[in-house]
Design a protein around this motif. Structure first.
Motif, mmCIF file in Angstrom:
data_model
loop_
_atom_site.group_PDB
_atom_site.id
_atom_site.type_symbol
_atom_site.label_atom_id
_atom_site.label_comp_id
_atom_site.label_asym_id
_atom_site.label_seq_id
_atom_site.Cartn_x
_atom_site.Cartn_y
_atom_site.Cartn_z
ATOM 1 N N ARG A 225 0.849 -1.188 0.000
ATOM 2 C CA ARG A 225 0.000 0.000 0.000
ATOM 3 C C ARG A 225 0.887 1.242 0.000
ATOM 4 N N ALA A 226 0.520 2.232 -0.788
ATOM 5 C CA ALA A 226 1.234 3.503 -0.844
ATOM 6 C C ALA A 226 0.270 4.612 -0.458
ATOM 7 N N ILE A 227 0.570 5.304 0.634
ATOM 8 C CA ILE A 227 -0.252 6.412 1.124
ATOM 9 C C ILE A 227 0.488 7.696 0.776
ATOM 10 N N ILE A 228 -0.100 8.518 -0.081
ATOM 11 C CA ILE A 228 0.651 9.614 -0.694
ATOM 12 C C ILE A 228 -0.101 10.930 -0.565
ATOM 13 N N GLY A 229 0.563 11.919 0.036
ATOM 14 C CA GLY A 229 0.023 13.271 0.097
ATOM 15 C C GLY A 229 0.082 13.912 -1.280
ATOM 16 N N VAL A 230 -1.042 14.438 -1.733
ATOM 17 C CA VAL A 230 -1.129 14.952 -3.103
ATOM 18 C C VAL A 230 -1.400 16.457 -3.135
ATOM 19 N N ASP A 231 -0.925 17.157 -2.116
ATOM 20 C CA ASP A 231 -1.113 18.607 -2.097
ATOM 21 C C ASP A 231 -0.013 19.348 -2.848
ATOM 22 N N ASP A 249 -6.836 0.740 -5.591
ATOM 23 C CA ASP A 249 -6.836 1.129 -4.186
ATOM 24 C C ASP A 249 -5.597 0.660 -3.428
ATOM 25 N N ARG A 250 -4.569 0.232 -4.147
ATOM 26 C CA ARG A 250 -3.268 0.048 -3.510
ATOM 27 C C ARG A 250 -2.629 1.405 -3.204
ATOM 28 N N VAL A 251 -3.106 2.436 -3.872
ATOM 29 C CA VAL A 251 -2.652 3.810 -3.640
ATOM 30 C C VAL A 251 -3.765 4.565 -2.933
ATOM 31 N N ILE A 252 -3.451 5.133 -1.778
ATOM 32 C CA ILE A 252 -4.413 5.950 -1.029
ATOM 33 C C ILE A 252 -3.925 7.391 -1.074
ATOM 34 N N ARG A 253 -4.683 8.243 -1.705
ATOM 35 C CA ARG A 253 -4.314 9.659 -1.793
ATOM 36 C C ARG A 253 -4.846 10.385 -0.562
ATOM 37 N N ILE A 254 -3.998 11.247 0.023
ATOM 38 C CA ILE A 254 -4.414 12.025 1.189
ATOM 39 C C ILE A 254 -4.196 13.502 0.920
ATOM 40 N N SER A 255 -4.983 14.338 1.595
ATOM 41 C CA SER A 255 -4.874 15.778 1.393
ATOM 42 C C SER A 255 -5.414 16.530 2.591
ATOM 43 N N ALA A 256 -4.774 17.648 2.894
ATOM 44 C CA ALA A 256 -5.334 18.607 3.841
ATOM 45 C C ALA A 256 -5.687 19.896 3.120
ATOM 46 N N GLY A 257 -5.706 19.837 1.782
ATOM 47 C CA GLY A 257 -5.950 21.040 0.993
ATOM 48 C C GLY A 257 -7.317 21.105 0.355
ATOM 49 N N GLY A 258 -8.097 20.049 0.436
ATOM 50 C CA GLY A 258 -9.430 20.080 -0.160
ATOM 51 C C GLY A 258 -9.945 18.692 -0.445
ATOM 52 N N LYS A 259 -11.145 18.639 -0.961
ATOM 53 C CA LYS A 259 -11.814 17.364 -1.228
ATOM 54 C C LYS A 259 -11.147 16.642 -2.388
ATOM 55 N N GLY A 296 -4.360 22.408 13.887
ATOM 56 C CA GLY A 296 -3.937 23.000 12.624
ATOM 57 C C GLY A 296 -4.025 22.063 11.438
ATOM 58 N N ALA A 297 -4.060 22.665 10.242
ATOM 59 C CA ALA A 297 -4.220 21.896 9.010
ATOM 60 C C ALA A 297 -3.076 20.927 8.775
ATOM 61 N N HIS A 298 -1.841 21.319 9.175
ATOM 62 C CA HIS A 298 -0.718 20.409 8.951
ATOM 63 C C HIS A 298 -0.883 19.130 9.760
ATOM 64 N N ASN A 299 -1.403 19.238 10.970
ATOM 65 C CA ASN A 299 -1.663 18.040 11.755
ATOM 66 C C ASN A 299 -2.862 17.265 11.221
ATOM 67 N N HIS A 300 -3.763 17.945 10.544
ATOM 68 C CA HIS A 300 -4.880 17.247 9.927
ATOM 69 C C HIS A 300 -4.391 16.365 8.776
ATOM 70 N N GLN A 301 -3.359 16.826 8.060
ATOM 71 C CA GLN A 301 -2.753 15.963 7.046
ATOM 72 C C GLN A 301 -2.100 14.749 7.707
ATOM 73 N N ASN A 302 -1.406 14.969 8.832
ATOM 74 C CA ASN A 302 -0.810 13.858 9.568
ATOM 75 C C ASN A 302 -1.882 12.859 9.997
ATOM 76 N N ALA A 303 -3.025 13.391 10.435
ATOM 77 C CA ALA A 303 -4.129 12.523 10.850
ATOM 78 C C ALA A 303 -4.649 11.698 9.680
ATOM 79 N N CYS A 304 -4.728 12.303 8.499
ATOM 80 C CA CYS A 304 -5.198 11.569 7.315
ATOM 81 C C CYS A 304 -4.250 10.413 6.995
ATOM 82 N N ALA A 305 -2.944 10.683 7.059
ATOM 83 C CA ALA A 305 -1.963 9.636 6.765
ATOM 84 C C ALA A 305 -2.044 8.508 7.785
ATOM 85 N N ALA A 306 -2.148 8.875 9.063
ATOM 86 C CA ALA A 306 -2.228 7.856 10.117
ATOM 87 C C ALA A 306 -3.515 7.059 10.010
ATOM 88 N N PHE A 307 -4.618 7.746 9.716
ATOM 89 C CA PHE A 307 -5.901 7.059 9.542
ATOM 90 C C PHE A 307 -5.799 6.032 8.419
#
Length: 467
Positions: A225-231, A249-259, A296-307
């Protein structure tokens, strides 16, 4: 300890005897290797010799003859700005160069796993900002559900110092670009890329080399699985490279910048709410605004990755949400150290570059900002959109006056020392404001580490509030 496989009876050299170097030497010996070690620092050599590790000057002619491999500590340059002479000599002699991360991945699995119901797994986290908090949060969530977990790498213990995992055990690694760049084996089960911003550019020959070092975690071993921030563009590029199609779905895209949209698997934070979507349907939602340890939003990105990482392990959204609420955060990373008369004092000494400082500035509405130190390449441009939150800046560091020139029209005061900055900020702060240490610079002009700088901030806050 993880004994290193594959070098029983072989001569192996270790260059650099800090934490990772000593750990590698011990693990190599435990695996039966004959270890020769060297460090330019005499005290480091003495510490190794006291443990019975053979110290040999690797800079002398012929020192690398007969070696099976050279293991290099992460702080030693191997390519840019110039190769260390010992590494250049290894190239010339045809001696393979590796590091402790490479040794870990080639030695982690053992025959004993055949008796396990569930094979141990490795989650590796890299990126410019947030990787420490993300790794720690993943480990916290896993541990909160009762599973055995160990945190190691650039945070916690050295990778070879951990205990061999048991049935179903999980190892969470934080890996810096220095560590991923040289490792000859990189095979995590789950790999996480948080984001990319300019950092360590001299060490990697520019932004492209820096990204290439991070990308190796995904391209060398091919995680399940690859969890990748796409901001940022680099994250979008990496996600596209890893996915075989829109619904992969082997790739999970994460973002704190929008839907995020599309048929694939995504986890994003928007207006303080985390949402998980899969195959075009929302699967879960968490209100992050009430979680004190993730401001803060930066920690929300961290939360998305951890989730996302926890979901890859089969954990349920409610389990993850409950664990988020018990996460206290990490020292020196958006750490609330005191509050008096409606003024918060926050230690984010780990914000050593402009991008990470920008995230800290975005987390609070009105700020008395303590900044400055040893400037890094890349400038302070990333801060510009968030300087409107700053009521006043208090500049520290040996070159404080020069750093202050970057602040232009922002009200500021050259304080030079932490004591003066904290005292002035506390004196002038008003109810509802935050006194924030987010230096946007390295610490080495005044401190041995960002931890020492953060500790000094805490000590000065305690002294000021106790006065």
């Amino acid at each position: 300890m993880i004994p290193v496989h594959g070098y029983d009876g072989a001569r192996v050299a270790v260059l650099g005897l800090g934490r990772s170097g000593l750990s590698a030497a011990r693990a190599l010996r435990a695996g039966g290797a004959e270890v020769l070690a060297w460090d330019d620092n005499a005290a480091a050599r003495e510490r190794a010799a006291a443990e019975g590790i053979a110290v040999s000057d690797l800079t002398r002619p012929g020192a690398l003859d007969g070696l099976a491999t050279l293991i290099v500590s992460p702080g030693i340059p191997h390519l840019y700005p110039a190769p260390n002479p010992v590494i250049a000599a290894a190239w010339a002699a045809g001696v393979p160069v590796d590091n402790d991360i490479g040794l870990f991945f080639r030695s982690f699995a053992t025959a004993g796993w055949d008796d396990f119901d569930t094979a141990p797994r490795v989650i590796a986290v890299t990126g410019s900002n947030g990787k420490s908090t993300t790794a720690a949060l993943i480990a916290h969530v896993i541990g909160a559900t009762g599973r055995a977990v160990q945190l190691a790498g650039n945070i916690g213990r050295g990778v070879l110092d951990i205990d061999p995992p048991g049935d179903g055990g999980v190892v969470v690694l934080e890996l810096s670009s220095y560590q991923t760049d040289l490792a000859r084996a990189l095979t995590p089960d789950i790999a996480v890329f948080t984001n990319l911003s300019p950092d360590h550019l001299d060490r990697h020959g520019g932004q492209g080399g820096y990204f290439a070092a991070k990308r190796r975690l995904f391209s060398e071993g091919g995680p399940d699985r690859a969890i990748i921030g796409v901001d940022e563009d680099e994250g979008r590029f990496l996600a596209n490279q890893m996915a075989m199609g829109p619904g992969d779905d082997r790739v999970i895209r994460i973002s704190a910048g929008g839907k995020l949209s599309g048929p694939g698997w995504s986890v994003f934070a928007r207006k303080g709410f985390l949402s998980e979507w899969r195959k075009g349907r929302q699967m879960a939602s968490i209100d992050l605004r009430t979680i004190a340890g993730l401001p803060g939003a930066h920690n929300h990105q961290n939360a998305c990755a951890a989730f996302a990482a926890a979901r890859c392990l089969g954990l349920g959204p409610k389990q993850i949400e409950a664990a988020f609420h018990s996460f206290a955060g990490l020292p020196h990373r958006s750490q609330v150290v005191a509050e008096r008369d409606g003024v918060r004092f926050v230690n984010d000494s780990k914000a050593t570059n402009a991008a990470s400082a920008a995230m800290a500035l975005a987390a609070f509405p009105r700020i008395r900002w303590i900044c400055g130190g040893l400037e890094k390449e890349g400038g302070l441009g990333a801060l510009t959109p968030h300087l409107g939150h700053v009521a006043k800046a208090y500049v520290i560091g040996r070159e404080a006056a020069g750093f202050a020139l970057h602040l232009k029209d922002i009200p500021h005061e050259v304080c030079t020392t932490m004591a003066a900055a904290v005292a002035r900020a506390a004196q002038e702060a008003e109810t509802g404001e935050t006194v924030l240490l987010a230096p946007a610079a390295a610490s080495f002009d005044q401190y041995d580490s960002f931890e020492a700088r953060g500790a000094d901030f805490i000590a000065e806050v305690e002294k000021t509030l106790g006065a």
